[in-house]
Design a protein around this motif. Structure first.
Motif, PDB file in Angstrom:
ATOM      1  N   ASP A  31      -8.737 -23.014   6.024  1.00 41.21           N
ATOM      2  CA  ASP A  31      -8.860 -23.287   7.451  1.00 41.21           C
ATOM      3  C   ASP A  31      -8.510 -22.058   8.279  1.00 41.21           C
ATOM      4  OD1 ASP A  31      -9.676 -25.874   6.984  1.00 41.21           O
ATOM      5  OD2 ASP A  31      -7.695 -26.753   7.279  1.00 41.21           O
ATOM      6  N   MET A  32      -7.347 -21.451   8.008  1.00 39.04           N
ATOM      7  CA  MET A  32      -6.938 -20.278   8.778  1.00 39.04           C
ATOM      8  C   MET A  32      -7.862 -19.099   8.504  1.00 39.04           C
ATOM      9  SD  MET A  32      -4.770 -19.141  11.040  1.00 39.04           S
ATOM     10  CE  MET A  32      -3.192 -20.011  10.981  1.00 39.04           C
ATOM     11  N   LEU A  33      -8.261 -18.908   7.277  1.00 37.26           N
ATOM     12  CA  LEU A  33      -9.159 -17.803   6.947  1.00 37.26           C
ATOM     13  C   LEU A  33     -10.504 -17.978   7.637  1.00 37.26           C
ATOM     14  CD1 LEU A  33      -8.376 -17.400   3.133  1.00 37.26           C
ATOM     15  CD2 LEU A  33      -7.382 -16.153   5.071  1.00 37.26           C
ATOM     16  N   ASP A  34     -10.979 -19.211   7.707  1.00 38.03           N
ATOM     17  CA  ASP A  34     -12.249 -19.478   8.401  1.00 38.03           C
ATOM     18  C   ASP A  34     -12.114 -19.223   9.900  1.00 38.03           C
ATOM     19  OD1 ASP A  34     -13.418 -20.181   6.015  1.00 38.03           O
ATOM     20  OD2 ASP A  34     -13.266 -22.343   6.338  1.00 38.03           O
ATOM     21  N   ALA A  35     -10.974 -19.628  10.467  1.00 35.08           N
ATOM     22  CA  ALA A  35     -10.754 -19.422  11.902  1.00 35.08           C
ATOM     23  C   ALA A  35     -10.676 -17.940  12.243  1.00 35.08           C
ATOM     24  CB  ALA A  35      -9.481 -20.140  12.339  1.00 35.08           C
ATOM     25  N   ILE A  36     -10.093 -17.153  11.345  1.00 36.25           N
ATOM     26  CA  ILE A  36     -10.025 -15.703  11.557  1.00 36.25           C
ATOM     27  C   ILE A  36     -11.413 -15.085  11.418  1.00 36.25           C
ATOM     28  CG2 ILE A  36      -9.114 -13.543  10.609  1.00 36.25           C
ATOM     29  CD1 ILE A  36      -6.578 -15.170   9.844  1.00 36.25           C
ATOM     30  N   ALA A  37     -12.155 -15.510  10.401  1.00 39.88           N
ATOM     31  CA  ALA A  37     -13.506 -14.978  10.208  1.00 39.88           C
ATOM     32  C   ALA A  37     -14.413 -15.298  11.401  1.00 39.88           C
ATOM     33  CB  ALA A  37     -14.105 -15.543   8.917  1.00 39.88           C
ATOM     34  N   ALA A  38     -14.176 -16.452  12.045  1.00 38.50           N
ATOM     35  CA  ALA A  38     -14.981 -16.849  13.201  1.00 38.50           C
ATOM     36  C   ALA A  38     -14.539 -16.176  14.496  1.00 38.50           C
ATOM     37  CB  ALA A  38     -14.920 -18.367  13.364  1.00 38.50           C
ATOM     38  N   GLY A  39     -13.381 -15.537  14.462  1.00 39.51           N
ATOM     39  CA  GLY A  39     -12.863 -14.883  15.664  1.00 39.51           C
ATOM     40  C   GLY A  39     -12.040 -15.779  16.554  1.00 39.51           C
ATOM     41  N   ASP A  40     -11.838 -17.031  16.180  1.00 35.98           N
ATOM     42  CA  ASP A  40     -11.005 -17.927  16.989  1.00 35.98           C
ATOM     43  C   ASP A  40      -9.526 -17.543  16.885  1.00 35.98           C
ATOM     44  OD1 ASP A  40     -12.969 -19.489  18.158  1.00 35.98           O
ATOM     45  OD2 ASP A  40     -13.039 -20.876  16.461  1.00 35.98           O
ATOM     46  N   VAL A  41      -9.083 -17.168  15.687  1.00 35.15           N
ATOM     47  CA  VAL A  41      -7.721 -16.669  15.485  1.00 35.15           C
ATOM     48  C   VAL A  41      -7.796 -15.172  15.212  1.00 35.15           C
ATOM     49  CG1 VAL A  41      -5.681 -16.724  13.988  1.00 35.15           C
ATOM     50  CG2 VAL A  41      -6.799 -18.862  14.647  1.00 35.15           C
ATOM     51  N   ILE A  42      -6.898 -14.419  15.833  1.00 35.10           N
ATOM     52  CA  ILE A  42      -6.788 -12.991  15.576  1.00 35.10           C
ATOM     53  C   ILE A  42      -5.343 -12.681  15.175  1.00 35.10           C
ATOM     54  CG2 ILE A  42      -8.683 -12.302  17.093  1.00 35.10           C
ATOM     55  CD1 ILE A  42      -6.637 -11.688  19.271  1.00 35.10           C
ATOM     56  N   LEU A  43      -5.138 -11.567  14.505  1.00 39.63           N
ATOM     57  CA  LEU A  43      -3.810 -11.136  14.071  1.00 39.63           C
ATOM     58  C   LEU A  43      -3.375  -9.936  14.900  1.00 39.63           C
ATOM     59  CD1 LEU A  43      -4.370 -11.308  10.190  1.00 39.63           C
ATOM     60  CD2 LEU A  43      -3.635 -13.120  11.749  1.00 39.63           C
ATOM     61  N   ARG A  44      -2.159  -9.975  15.388  1.00 39.57           N
ATOM     62  CA  ARG A  44      -1.671  -8.925  16.262  1.00 39.57           C
ATOM     63  C   ARG A  44      -0.204  -8.586  15.968  1.00 39.57           C
ATOM     64  NH1 ARG A  44      -6.243  -8.369  16.738  1.00 39.57           N
ATOM     65  NH2 ARG A  44      -7.541  -8.221  18.611  1.00 39.57           N
ATOM     66  N   PRO A  45       0.244  -7.361  16.352  1.00 38.80           N
ATOM     67  CA  PRO A  45       1.671  -7.045  16.261  1.00 38.80           C
ATOM     68  C   PRO A  45       2.442  -7.806  17.324  1.00 38.80           C
ATOM     69  CG  PRO A  45       0.309  -5.053  16.480  1.00 38.80           C
ATOM     70  CD  PRO A  45      -0.552  -6.224  16.823  1.00 38.80           C
ATOM     71  N   PHE A  46       3.758  -7.906  17.145  1.00 40.64           N
ATOM     72  CA  PHE A  46       4.600  -8.530  18.153  1.00 40.64           C
ATOM     73  C   PHE A  46       4.704  -7.605  19.367  1.00 40.64           C
ATOM     74  CE2 PHE A  46       8.693 -10.340  19.750  1.00 40.64           C
ATOM     75  CZ  PHE A  46       8.262 -11.651  19.854  1.00 40.64           C
ATOM     76  N   VAL A  47       5.152  -8.153  20.479  1.00 38.89           N
ATOM     77  CA  VAL A  47       5.326  -7.353  21.688  1.00 38.89           C
ATOM     78  C   VAL A  47       6.532  -6.425  21.530  1.00 38.89           C
ATOM     79  CG1 VAL A  47       4.285  -9.115  23.145  1.00 38.89           C
ATOM     80  CG2 VAL A  47       6.761  -9.109  22.804  1.00 38.89           C
ATOM     81  N   ALA A  48       6.519  -5.319  22.264  1.00 39.09           N
ATOM     82  CA  ALA A  48       7.634  -4.362  22.227  1.00 39.09           C
ATOM     83  C   ALA A  48       7.768  -3.695  23.584  1.00 39.09           C
ATOM     84  CB  ALA A  48       7.403  -3.312  21.144  1.00 39.09           C
ATOM     85  N   PRO A  49       8.993  -3.412  24.014  1.00 37.17           N
ATOM     86  CA  PRO A  49       9.178  -2.691  25.279  1.00 37.17           C
ATOM     87  C   PRO A  49       8.526  -1.313  25.225  1.00 37.17           C
ATOM     88  CG  PRO A  49      11.255  -3.635  24.501  1.00 37.17           C
ATOM     89  CD  PRO A  49      10.273  -3.764  23.376  1.00 37.17           C
ATOM     90  N   GLU A  50       8.239  -0.767  26.384  1.00 33.56           N
ATOM     91  CA  GLU A  50       7.660   0.573  26.447  1.00 33.56           C
ATOM     92  C   GLU A  50       8.532   1.554  25.669  1.00 33.56           C
ATOM     93  OE1 GLU A  50       4.832   1.459  27.617  1.00 33.56           O
ATOM     94  OE2 GLU A  50       4.241  -0.391  28.638  1.00 33.56           O
ATOM     95  N   GLY A  51       7.879   2.371  24.841  1.00 37.41           N
ATOM     96  CA  GLY A  51       8.604   3.356  24.046  1.00 37.41           C
ATOM     97  C   GLY A  51       9.063   2.864  22.691  1.00 37.41           C
ATOM     98  N   GLN A  52       8.911   1.556  22.422  1.00 36.13           N
ATOM     99  CA  GLN A  52       9.308   0.996  21.127  1.00 36.13           C
ATOM    100  C   GLN A  52       8.061   0.628  20.307  1.00 36.13           C
ATOM    101  OE1 GLN A  52      12.273   0.921  19.909  1.00 36.13           O
ATOM    102  NE2 GLN A  52      13.586   1.174  21.692  1.00 36.13           N
ATOM    103  N   THR A  53       8.211   0.660  18.995  1.00 34.14           N
ATOM    104  CA  THR A  53       7.148   0.246  18.085  1.00 34.14           C
ATOM    105  C   THR A  53       7.386  -1.188  17.653  1.00 34.14           C
ATOM    106  OG1 THR A  53       6.890   2.506  17.256  1.00 34.14           O
ATOM    107  CG2 THR A  53       5.989   0.748  15.892  1.00 34.14           C
ATOM    108  N   PRO A  54       6.364  -2.043  17.657  1.00 31.07           N
ATOM    109  CA  PRO A  54       6.573  -3.416  17.183  1.00 31.07           C
ATOM    110  C   PRO A  54       7.211  -3.432  15.798  1.00 31.07           C
ATOM    111  CG  PRO A  54       4.397  -3.180  18.149  1.00 31.07           C
ATOM    112  CD  PRO A  54       4.971  -1.805  18.072  1.00 31.07           C
ATOM    113  N   GLY A  55       8.155  -4.338  15.618  1.00 30.74           N
ATOM    114  CA  GLY A  55       8.856  -4.433  14.346  1.00 30.74           C
ATOM    115  C   GLY A  55       8.542  -5.728  13.629  1.00 30.74           C
ATOM    116  N   CYS A  56       8.899  -5.776  12.365  1.00 27.64           N
ATOM    117  CA  CYS A  56       8.733  -7.012  11.611  1.00 27.64           C
ATOM    118  C   CYS A  56       9.475  -6.915  10.290  1.00 27.64           C
ATOM    119  CB  CYS A  56       7.257  -7.335  11.357  1.00 27.64           C
ATOM    120  SG  CYS A  56       6.423  -6.264  10.173  1.00 27.64           S
ATOM    121  N   ASN A  57       9.703  -8.061   9.706  1.00 24.40           N
ATOM    122  CA  ASN A  57      10.303  -8.130   8.380  1.00 24.40           C
ATOM    123  C   ASN A  57       9.217  -7.909   7.333  1.00 24.40           C
ATOM    124  OD1 ASN A  57      11.970  -8.772   6.149  1.00 24.40           O
ATOM    125  ND2 ASN A  57      11.467 -10.934   6.305  1.00 24.40           N
ATOM    126  N   ASN A  58       9.567  -7.206   6.276  1.00 25.94           N
ATOM    127  CA  ASN A  58       8.641  -7.043   5.154  1.00 25.94           C
ATOM    128  C   ASN A  58       9.376  -7.406   3.869  1.00 25.94           C
ATOM    129  OD1 ASN A  58       6.309  -6.432   3.731  1.00 25.94           O
ATOM    130  ND2 ASN A  58       6.856  -4.283   3.476  1.00 25.94           N
TER     131      ASN A  58
END
Length: 457
Positions: free
Chosen positions: A312-339
């Protein structure tokens, strides 16, 4: 009577002669008795259960993977190994292994594990150092160095073999953000106000203290790290009371208290996913592997993705309904995340570690490696040649790769060793500040939390 005794005596003597002339069985090399023939059991602990055929199970992908591959492995190693899986609950596997090792009990030959549990297992002496063996394997030089680092213990030893990397990112309903997904906190707040006017929400996230504070590894860490903060000082101490972390909590508090986050985000039991499934929340920061569980889906335009599985999610992404993006970050900062990486460890006390070695090398072959990453791995391949293969050129993996390239992802725990305690304390503090007591002094609560943890160092 004498004749009878003479005959019996003759028969007995004849039988003794025959016994003395019998040829004994040849001993095994080294003078030991010959070992019984046939394959030996190879015991694994996976969080998946091949005997569970429930199509609605959250772990149906991993369950099916084991059903498919156990026979393949047993055929490939016929006469040598017989793979026997013992399924374990994902949130109790580490503790159960530690208990078994310390009690001298039965442990598996191979243990499916994530890098977030490495320090706990290392400190309790539950894992073997695989450095010497791994470095002698042909696939070692092809490993992503970041994945290897995530499996490296405090002493520099390699305590797990990474197979898949699982970075965190944001799932976004494209139509909820017609001007593009926000890149700064201020833009996110403005989008929240706009969506609120339509009875919608900007974001849903793991906001509860459920599962021993596991939410601290997800959107909360994404927020802290995107604001330039984190959870530790690099030397094993918790460090929460910083200007960056205070600003991160203030942002989350504003999102929640302004009504830009649905109440279900705090219900626990992964119920926060429901707000993204029905598109009432426009975005969902979570792990890359979240696509497995967030289904079925109804897009803002009414399109239904209702297979009720990971497609379902893969189909929604392939159709363009769902997109993947980085998290928001203040000016001068790089979006972060856990890996985090997921892969295998070999416990101390494993009866047949050579079987685990054969299994890992089998998983590193091209077909098996891609299959493991795509199914139970649910991430990016740790092997670079697998990452470049055709299976990972889909819209989902292409977008995810772009997000990771635009983000500064790192393990949430940093140098913290008592990770279960750290999660519980951090998530408890954040929950109090953004939900329970939104007037509490942020710096004071963060300071008290880090002091409580550090008192145990």
């Amino acid at each position: 009577m004498k004749r009878l005794w003479t005959i019996l005596t003759f028969v007995l003597l004849f039988s003794f002669v025959l016994s003395a002339c019998a040829v004994p069985a040849a001993p095994a090399p080294g003078g030991e008795a010959a070992a019984p023939t046939g394959p030996r059991d190879f015991i694994t602990w996976y969080q998946y259960d091949e005997k569970n055929e429930d199509p609605a199970s959250d772990e149906r992908v991993g369950n099916q993977y084991l059903r498919d591959t156990i026979p393949q492995f047993n055929e490939a190693f016929a006469g040598t190994w017989n793979w026997v899986n013992q399924p374990k609950a994902w949130d109790r596997m580490n503790a159960e292994l530690v208990a078994a090792v310390q009690a001298g009990g039965d442990v598996p030959d191979l243990f499916e594990m994530g890098s977030s549990g490495l320090t706990e297992l290392y400190k309790n002496g539950a894992l073997q150092d695989l450095s010497e063996w791994a470095q002698a394997q042909p696939w070692y030089a092809d490993m992503d160095p970041n994945a290897l680092q995530a499996c490296t213990g405090p002493d520099g030893g390699l305590y797990c073999i990474p197979i898949a990397e699982r970075p965190h990112l944001v799932y976004v309903w494209n139509d909820r953000f017609p001007e593009g997904f926000p890149t700064t906190p201020e833009e996110y707040l403005a989008a929240g106000e706009r969506l609120k006017a339509d009875g919608l929400y900007a974001m849903t996230f793991f906001g509860s203290t459920d599962f021993n504070g596991n939410g601290a590894t997800r959107a909360v860490f994404m927020t802290f790290s995107s604001f330039g903060g984190g959870y530790d000082d690099g030397a094993g101490n918790m460090l929460l009371n910083t200007p960056e972390n205070v600003a991160a909590v203030e942002f989350l508090r504003t999102m929640v208290q302004s009504g830009y986050v649905p109440e279900i985000a705090f219900a626990g039991g992964f119920q926060e996913e429901e707000a993204f499934k029905d598109a009432s929340a426009g975005s969902f920061p979570t792990g890359l592997f979240g696509y497995r569980y967030v289904n079925p889906l109804t897009a803002p335009n009414g399109t239904e993705y209702s297979k009720g599985n990971e497609e379902d999610m893969l189909d929604a992404i392939a159709a363009g309904d769902v997109i993947l993006r980085p998290f928001v970050a203040p000016e001068g900062q790089t979006p972060g995340c856990n890996n985090e990486v997921t892969g295998f460890g070999i416990p101390v006390g494993a009866k047949t570690p050579e079987a685990a070695h054969d299994y890992i090398n089998w998983i590193m072959t091209p077909v098996q490696n891609a299959d493991w990453v795509l199914r139970p791995g649910a991430g990016f391949p740790a092997l670079m040649t697998t990452r470049a293969s055709e299976q990972f050129q889909t819209p989902f993996y292409q977008q995810a790769g772009e997000v990771v390239a635009a983000s500064a992802c790192r393990p949430w725990h940093g140098s913290l060793e008592r990770r279960p305690e750290a999660l519980r304390l951090i998530m408890g503090a954040v929950y109090r500040l953004i939900k329970e007591d939104p007037t509490a002094d942020i710096a004071a609560v963060l300071q008290a939390t880090q002091d409580e943890y550090n008192a145990g160092n």
